[in-house]
Design a protein around this motif. Structure first.
Motif, mmCIF file in Angstrom:
data_model
loop_
_atom_site.group_PDB
_atom_site.id
_atom_site.type_symbol
_atom_site.label_atom_id
_atom_site.label_comp_id
_atom_site.label_asym_id
_atom_site.label_seq_id
_atom_site.Cartn_x
_atom_site.Cartn_y
_atom_site.Cartn_z
ATOM 1 N N GLU A 62 -20.148 34.397 31.420
ATOM 2 C CA GLU A 62 -19.800 35.837 31.233
ATOM 3 C C GLU A 62 -20.409 36.655 31.823
ATOM 4 O O GLU A 62 -20.102 37.340 32.670
ATOM 5 N N THR A 87 -22.960 26.395 22.616
ATOM 6 C CA THR A 87 -21.844 26.553 23.283
ATOM 7 C C THR A 87 -21.656 28.137 23.686
ATOM 8 O O THR A 87 -21.309 28.447 24.761
ATOM 9 N N GLU A 88 -21.775 28.885 22.500
ATOM 10 C CA GLU A 88 -21.538 30.335 22.701
ATOM 11 C C GLU A 88 -22.623 30.926 23.575
ATOM 12 O O GLU A 88 -22.439 31.925 24.461
ATOM 13 N N ILE A 117 -21.478 30.020 27.257
ATOM 14 C CA ILE A 117 -20.462 30.729 27.571
ATOM 15 C C ILE A 117 -20.927 32.289 27.850
ATOM 16 O O ILE A 117 -20.528 32.861 28.750
ATOM 17 N N LYS A 118 -21.703 32.832 27.081
ATOM 18 C CA LYS A 118 -22.144 34.380 27.304
ATOM 19 C C LYS A 118 -23.016 34.165 28.490
ATOM 20 O O LYS A 118 -23.000 35.271 29.353
ATOM 21 N N THR A 127 -16.375 26.880 20.665
ATOM 22 C CA THR A 127 -17.353 27.993 20.546
ATOM 23 C C THR A 127 -17.809 28.439 19.420
ATOM 24 O O THR A 127 -17.295 29.622 18.940
ATOM 25 N N ARG A 181 -11.105 26.926 24.120
ATOM 26 C CA ARG A 181 -12.310 27.467 24.619
ATOM 27 C C ARG A 181 -12.813 27.914 23.231
ATOM 28 O O ARG A 181 -14.042 27.545 22.943
#
Length: 281
Positions: free
Chosen positions: A252, A244-245, A248-249, A238, A234
């Motif tokens: 999350e 992508t970050e 993902i943030k 990222t 992952r």
């Protein structure tokens, strides 16, 4: 057991069909593969499609002399099936009993058999991808199951599964249910959500679906072949301050980890509840 075993299935549903076909494809003699199916329509289907297999509506004749009996019926009817098998194990105590009925413990199965001698029982938790030979299977063996019987069980299950895992405690079968047993539905839901987001963002339904599915296949294959663990994979895709970050943030922040953990525990706990309910009936 030097020769190929006689394997008898009680129940001729989809999972039994998949295992029978897998065993036959792997070279197990068709004459040693038996199944019983009470519903005429399903029995006719099986007999017409697999005339080389030994099919019947009579359970007693199906299990007579069997080396391995596979319980492939719905949990709600398992008790009525098992209570009729006691004499089979009195005649042939070495018979291995494998159950793929969800939510029924080996303790309940042994209680319903109502025999004095020990019985070798393996409890199995497959999942639906097993129907296409891509299954993941969890297994638990009672203390009376020997190594040869474990090997036989693995040979049967690898006919439908790419991964077979033994657990040391029966309660962990419920955890297997939460991960791999119910797991395919989690991924279907995630893929459904991804497809819908793609459509809302302007893609056609077909493109959104195909891109989603191929992305899942590609990611899964990378995870299977890479020496990196999942977290490292992952992180490698990222890039700092990249797209992508950002995604993902967002995930999350919306509690993706707790959401998945809660889903696994909910499936596990429901499995335990069903075992208690079905064991009392």
């Amino acid at each position: 057991m030097n020769s190929k075993p006689i394997i008898s299935f009680i129940g001729g549903g989809n999972m039994a069909e998949a295992i029978l076909v897998g065993l036959k494809s792997n070279g197990h003699p068709s004459s040693l593969l038996r199944y019983s199916e009470p519903y005429d329509q399903r029995l006719d289907y099986m007999k017409n499609k697999y005339p080389e297999l030994v099919g019947s509506s009579d359970t007693a004749s199906t299990v007579e002399g069997a080396d391995i009996i596979v319980l492939a019926v719905k949990p709600q009817v398992l008790k009525s099936v098992v209570t009729q098998l006691g004499s089979t194990f009195i005649k042939k105590p070495s018979t291995l009993l494998i159950s793929i009925a969800a939510g029924i413990t080996t303790e309940d199965i042994y209680k319903w058999l109502d025999v004095k001698q020990s019985v070798s029982i393996v409890r199995c938790m497959p999942n639906t991808p097993a129907l296409i030979g891509e299954g993941a299977v969890g297994l638990y063996a009672t203390e009376h199951v020997n190594e040869e019987q474990k090997d036989l069980t693995e040979n049967i299950m690898t006919s439908i599964a790419k991964k077979v895992s033994w657990v040391k405690e029966e309660s962990l079968i419920d955890t297997v249910t939460g991960i791999s047993g119910s797991g395919p539905a989690y991924f279907f839901l995630i893929m459904e959500a991804m497809q819908n987001a793609g459509i809302e963002a302007g893609l056609t339904s077909e493109d959104a679906k195909e891109l989603t599915i191929q992305t899942c296949i590609g990611a899964a294959r990378m995870a299977m072949t890479s020496e990196d663990d999942l977290a490292t994979l992952r992180k490698k895709v990222t890039s700092p301050k990249g797209t992508t970050e950002a995604a993902i943030k967002s995930m999350e922040a919306n509690g993706i980890r707790k959401l998945m953990a809660d889903a696994v525990y909910a499936a596990r706990d429901r499995g335990q509840e069903l075992a208690e309910i079905l064991g009392k009936e």
